[in-house]
Structures are given as structure tokens and as C-alpha cells.
Design a protein around this motif. Structure first.
Motif, short mmCIF file in Angstrom:
data_model
loop_
_atom_site.label_atom_id
_atom_site.label_comp_id
_atom_site.label_asym_id
_atom_site.label_seq_id
_atom_site.Cartn_x
_atom_site.Cartn_y
_atom_site.Cartn_z
N HIS A 158 -8.06 6.24 0.17
CA HIS A 158 -7.09 5.16 0.03
C HIS A 158 -6.50 5.06 -1.37
O HIS A 158 -5.92 4.04 -1.74
CB HIS A 158 -7.74 3.82 0.43
CG HIS A 158 -8.08 3.74 1.88
ND1 HIS A 158 -9.25 4.24 2.39
CD2 HIS A 158 -7.38 3.25 2.94
CE1 HIS A 158 -9.28 4.04 3.70
NE2 HIS A 158 -8.17 3.46 4.06
N ASN A 181 -10.58 -4.26 -5.68
CA ASN A 181 -9.59 -3.41 -5.01
C ASN A 181 -10.16 -2.77 -3.75
O ASN A 181 -9.55 -2.77 -2.69
CB ASN A 181 -9.10 -2.31 -5.96
CG ASN A 181 -8.07 -2.81 -6.94
OD1 ASN A 181 -7.50 -3.87 -6.76
ND2 ASN A 181 -7.83 -2.04 -7.99
N LEU A 232 0.83 -1.19 0.00
CA LEU A 232 0.00 0.00 0.00
C LEU A 232 0.86 1.25 0.00
O LEU A 232 2.08 1.19 0.25
CB LEU A 232 -0.92 0.01 1.23
CG LEU A 232 -1.80 -1.24 1.41
CD1 LEU A 232 -2.48 -1.22 2.77
CD2 LEU A 232 -2.83 -1.32 0.30
N GLN A 288 -9.20 -3.60 0.30
CA GLN A 288 -8.79 -2.56 1.24
C GLN A 288 -9.74 -2.50 2.43
O GLN A 288 -9.32 -2.38 3.58
CB GLN A 288 -8.77 -1.21 0.52
CG GLN A 288 -8.28 -0.06 1.37
CD GLN A 288 -6.78 -0.08 1.57
OE1 GLN A 288 -6.03 -0.11 0.63
NE2 GLN A 288 -6.36 -0.10 2.82
#
Length: 549
Positions: A515, A526, A395, A530
Motif C-alpha cells: 500500500h 498511517n 490513496l 489503511q
């Protein structure tokens, strides 16, 4: 010159990008998987960074070979261009004809028309920019504007940015925050491990026609040491070592030849370094003796609380909370003694810990230990995690986001000389965080951490069960699950939902924006990956973790 002597049909260590010698390590395959995923999911921007010579261009060329036939590609190797020059270069690469001295608007209109025509013909368009750290902010913004052309499901132009670590810092600039939020996948390519270097050498020799071993184990170890795992440096050093072996009629390359070759490649004077070595060794020994005496005295007279790694290995005295010393605090004592609060001592310990943390594997090992798992020989940290029912996420974000996520993490750091080192963030207490560098655990202030944090980190998670996608067509149970999950992340009470209303969509978009995800109001893979990082209740956490470490 040496090919016949060693039974080779070709030069195995040429630095030319010969596709026959392509070697994809586990990390290169991970990078390729990230790029492929980023292009195949929703489009937009994909980011690949790494130090000079780590193989970024190799990965991009393999990606080009894997693209479907209905893909038009533009490859820009020299991005030191103005906005107009960049647009003109894109037109040249895609075969778009334009008039003399066109304006930026004319070039943009031509590219937009090309993208629309390609979409109508069911063709994809990919732009790859190498050495992207040289792009000017205004040129990057022009690229972002090009990607505004989109359908309900994908971008009409997909952009891959390849560059050195400075590219990550460039994308953190305030004026580029909109572009940074459109990056759908990113990967930082690291040097080869010791095992990878051995496979790399064997692969290239076999392609060149030699099936027998040529570099002994000591030579492989020396190659890894002196090259730092950088493939380009490995080639240069191995080439010089073969020439030296041929000149001396040696049938096997050993560590001594590799060492001499490395000095030749780097331009250093081996004899001078050899004369200095006894003095350096003496100073190191004296420093170690002084530190040992210091620690013995402190432990005997001040009842020091010494922390240990999960493997119960005795460590040097960790830095801990107390009176600030250069933003790093001195040892935690049951009885504080001002005479021990020495800036030089704290600085020396920290410098030593940083120098011992130039490789990623120890940081991964610490993170696996925090989860009660073990590293596997021959596998990367993410691969070892996958073998033990964990998921690995790389990340990009700030310390604030990392602390909110509340997972221990492998963190990518840079020292005062902008050299990369790696640590494991294990715990948080007050305004300090517990950082493990190799085998040394240090309490550092958040301000010190922010100064050295590159923004890249990796976490493990046992993901909670979730639907594959949540959009306006999702079931009521799935919509309520999404509302409950977003409420939990935001720290608010959940609402009772009856449909995919604007409040739910806006909440989802805000989460995606925070994010760095595509803010489309659709919870795709995705977004759900997260989100699940926050939902999982398994594993260690940063808050209130001091007793566990």
C-alpha cells in the motif's frame, strides 16, 4: 492606471507571489495538512501535484513558513539537472562547501555528513523540489539513495516533490517503484470551486484596500467558467476586466467584461467565436433531438431497463454490458437488437459524459449519495464527509487494489488528450465496473478503466476502533488484533500469537509495501488507517452492489 478609479492601494491581481495576498481555500488547507502530516509522521517523500497555476507553490511557501526554527531547507526551482548537478545544488542550498569538479560520491558523502551533524544538533533537513515532473528517473533514484540515511524513528532527509500531474505517471515507472513506496503523504490540488472564486476575489480586493463589491455575481460566475478555477488565470482575466472597466468608466465589473477579458487573455477572436456559436448551438440541438428520438424509440419498442441516480433523476440511457464497442459496451436491453449496437452512438455518449465530468464536486456528491449522505454547500467532499461521521482517504494505487478494498470511490481519470476528468466507481460485476460521470452511469470494461485511470482515488470509511500504534511493546490483545486484521485482509486463517514474532512483522511489512507505506514493521497511524479501511463493515461495497444502484 485604474487603482485610483476603483479606490485601490495596490494591484490586487498581480501574478507575483506576494505573501500579503495569500488565500488558502479549503483545498489548499487540505493540501497543507497532508504535507504537514507527511513531514511530521516519519519523513521520507511527500508528493504534491496539481495543474499549472492551481497554487502548488503557494502551498509550499506557506509550509516553509510553518516549519520549526530548527529546520534547514533546500529549495530547488529548476530540477532539469544531472545527478551531479542536483547534489551540487543541494550542497549550495544547505551551505555545504565542496571542491571543484567533485564526484557524485564526494558530494553524497558531504551531504550525509551534514545530515548526521544536523541530527546530532537536533535539527531537521527538508529538501523541496518544484516542477519535479522534469526530474530524470536516474536523478529521482539518487534522491531515494539520499534518504536511506535514517534513525530507528525517522529519515534524516525529508523530500517534498511538487509537480504537475505528469509527476504521478513518472513515479509509476517500474524502476522507481522503491521511491513510490516511500511516499508517506500525497495530495492532488484541484482548481477553486465557484464559491472559492468569490471569496478569492473578495479577499484580494480587501487586501488592496477596497471593501465594497466590485465584481457582481455574474462576473464571478464568468470568472469561474473561463478560468476553470485556476488562480493564475483568475488573476489575468480579472486584471484585464478591471482595465476594460476603467476604460469604459464602469463602477461594477459584469460577466460581459469578464468574457471579453478571457478572450483577450487566451488570444481567441471573440467575434469569430460569436459567429460560430449559432452553428455550434444548432448542431448540439440536432444531436440532442436525435438522441431523444433514439431513446424514445428504444424505450417504446425494446423494453429498456433505465438506471437512475439515488436522487431518482431520469438519466440518458446508460451504457451497459453487451457486445463490446471500443472497449465500452452498449445499452443493457432485455432483448438485444444488433442494430442498436452502433460504435458512433456509444462513442458520442461517452464523449459527452466525459466533457460533463471536468469538476470534482459531482463525483463527491455521487460518493456521498452512495453512503446515504448529502453534500454541503461551501464544503469540500472530504469536509462534508467529516461532518457526517465519515473519514476521507486519498490513496494511490491500481484498479486491482481499489477492487480489493471494495469501496465505492471518487476516481481521477484522464482522457485521450491527457485532460483530467472525474468519476465515481460504484460497482463491479464480472470484468466490468459501473462508473458514474456527472449524472450518467456507464458500465465500462476494466481494460478501458485502466487505460484512463491516473492511479489517484478517494474513499470514505467509518473506521473500526483500533489502537494508536502496535509495535513490539504492544499488549498481547493488541498484537492478536493486528494478527487477526492482517489475516482477514490476506484471506487466511489467523494464528494465535504470544509476542511480536517475525511472521507477524513480515506480514505487516508486506501489507505496508503493498500500500505504498513505509515498510518498517510498526503499525503507526498511517498503517492503521489503511488497515481499518478493510476492517470496517459499514457502508456500501463494489461487489454485489448492482441492485443498490
Amino acid at each position: 492606471m485604474y487603482k485610483a478609479f476603483y479606490g485601490l492601494n495596490d494591484n490586487p491581481f498581480s501574478i507575483a507571489p506576494n505573501p500579503h495576498y495569500l488565500f488558502l481555500s479549503g483545498r489548499h488547507r487540505e493540501a497543507l495538512a497532508h504535507l504537514t502530516y507527511g513531514l511530521g509522521e516519519t519523513g521520507g517523500f511527500v508528493l504534491l501535484t496539481g495543474e499549472v497555476g492551481t497554487g502548488k507553490t503557494t502551498v509550499s511557501r506557506r509550509l516553509l513558513n510553518q516549519l520549526p526554527d530548527n529546520t534547514d531547507t533546500a529549495f530547488i526551482l529548476n530540477p532539469s539537472l544531472t545527478e551531479q548537478e542536483l547534489l551540487a545544488t543541494v550542497c549550495d542550498e544547505l551551505g555545504i562547501i565542496y571542491t571543484d569538479n567533485p564526484s557524485i560520491k564526494q558530494l553524497t558523502d558531504l551531504i550525509s555528513r551534514f545530515l548526521l551533524d544536523n541530527h546530532q544538533a537536533s535539527r531537521n533537513t527538508v529538501l523541496i523540489i518544484d516542477e519535479a515532473q522534469h526530474l530524470r528517473p536516474e536523478v529521482l533514484e539518487q534522491l531515494r539513495l539520499l534518504t536511506n540515511l535514517e534513525t530507528d524513528t525517522k529519515k534524516l532527509l525529508q523530500v517534498i516533490l511538487i509537480g504537475q500531474p505528469e509527476l504521478q505517471q513518472l513515479l509509476k515507472r517500474q524502476e522507481l517503484r522503491q521511491l513510490a513506496q516511500r511516499i508517506t503523504a500525497r495530495y492532488h490540488l484541484l482548481p477553486l470551486t465557484y464559491d472559492d472564486v468569490g471569496f478569492y476575489i473578495l479577499h484580494r480586493l480587501q487586501v488592496a484596500g477596497r471593501q465594497q463589491l466590485l465584481f457582481n455575481r455574474g462576473a464571478i460566475k464568468a470568472l469561474h467558467q473561463y478560468s476553470g478555477g485556476i488562480p493564475r488565470l483568475i488573476n489575468l482575466i480579472a486584471e484585464r476586466a478591471l482595465m476594460a472597466g476603467f476604460a469604459n468608466s464602469c463602477s461594477m465589473i459584469d460577466a460581459k467584461m469578464v468574457k471579453a477579458a478571457s478572450y483577450e487573455v487566451s488570444g481567441e477572436d471573440e467575434e469569430q467565436s460569436s459567429r460560430l456559436f449559432p452553428w455550434i448551438a444548432g448542431l448540439v440541438s440536432l444531436s440532442i433531438f436525435s438522441l431523444a428520438f433514439y431513446f424514445f424509440y428504444v424505450e417504446k419498442n425494446h423494453a429498456v431497463v433505465v438506471q437512475q441516480t439515488p436522487a431518482a433523476m431520469a438519466l440518458p440511457l446508460p451504457l451497459a454490458r453487451g457486445t463490446s464497442v471500443d472497449k465500452v459496451t452498449p445499452a443493457r436491453l432485455t432483448k438485444q437488437d444488433p442494430s442498436l449496437d452502433t460504435p458512433n452512438m456509444a462513442s458520442s455518449l461517452l464523449t459527452l459524459a466525459i466533457e460533463q465530468s471536468r469538476h470534482l464536486e459531482p463525483a463527491y456528491a455521487s460518493l456521498l449519495q452512495a453512503w446515504g449522505k448529502t453534500p454541503y454547500i461551501g464544503l469540500s467532499g472530504c469536509q462534508a464527509a467529516g461532518m457526517q461521521a465519515l473519514r476521507c482517504f486519498q490513496l494511490q494505487g491500481s484498479l486491482v487494489q481499489l477492487l480489493k478494498l471494495n469501496y465505492p470511490a471518487v476516481v481521477y481519470l484522464v482522457d485521450d488528450k491527457q485532460q483530467v476528468f472525474y468519476g465515481t466507481l460504484l460497482a463491479k460485476e464480472g470484468e466490468q465496473v459501473l462508473l458514474q460521470l456527472n449524472e450518467q452511469q456507464l458500465w465500462v470494461s476494466q481494460s478501458w478503466f485502466n487505460t484512463h485511470f491516473s492511479g489517484t482515488y478517494e474513499v470514505f470509511s467509518e473506521a473500526a476502533s483500533a489502537p494508536l500504534v502496535v509495535d513490539e511493546q504492544a499488549s498481547l490483545n493488541q498484537l492478536q488484533w493486528l494478527e487477526n486484521s492482517l489475516a482477514l485482509v490476506s484471506g487466511r486463517p489467523p494464528r494465535l500469537v504470544s509476542h511480536f514474532d517475525n511472521d507477524l512483522k513480515n506480514e505487516l511489512k508486506a501489507f505496508q509495501l503493498q500500500h505504498g507505506l513505509k515498510s518498517d514493521g510498526i503499525a503507526g497511524s498511517n498503517t492503521l488507517s489503511q488497515l481499518n479501511l478493510y476492517l470496517s463493515t459499514a457502508g456500501p461495497r463494489l461487489e454485489n452492489a448492482g441492485g443498490r444502484y
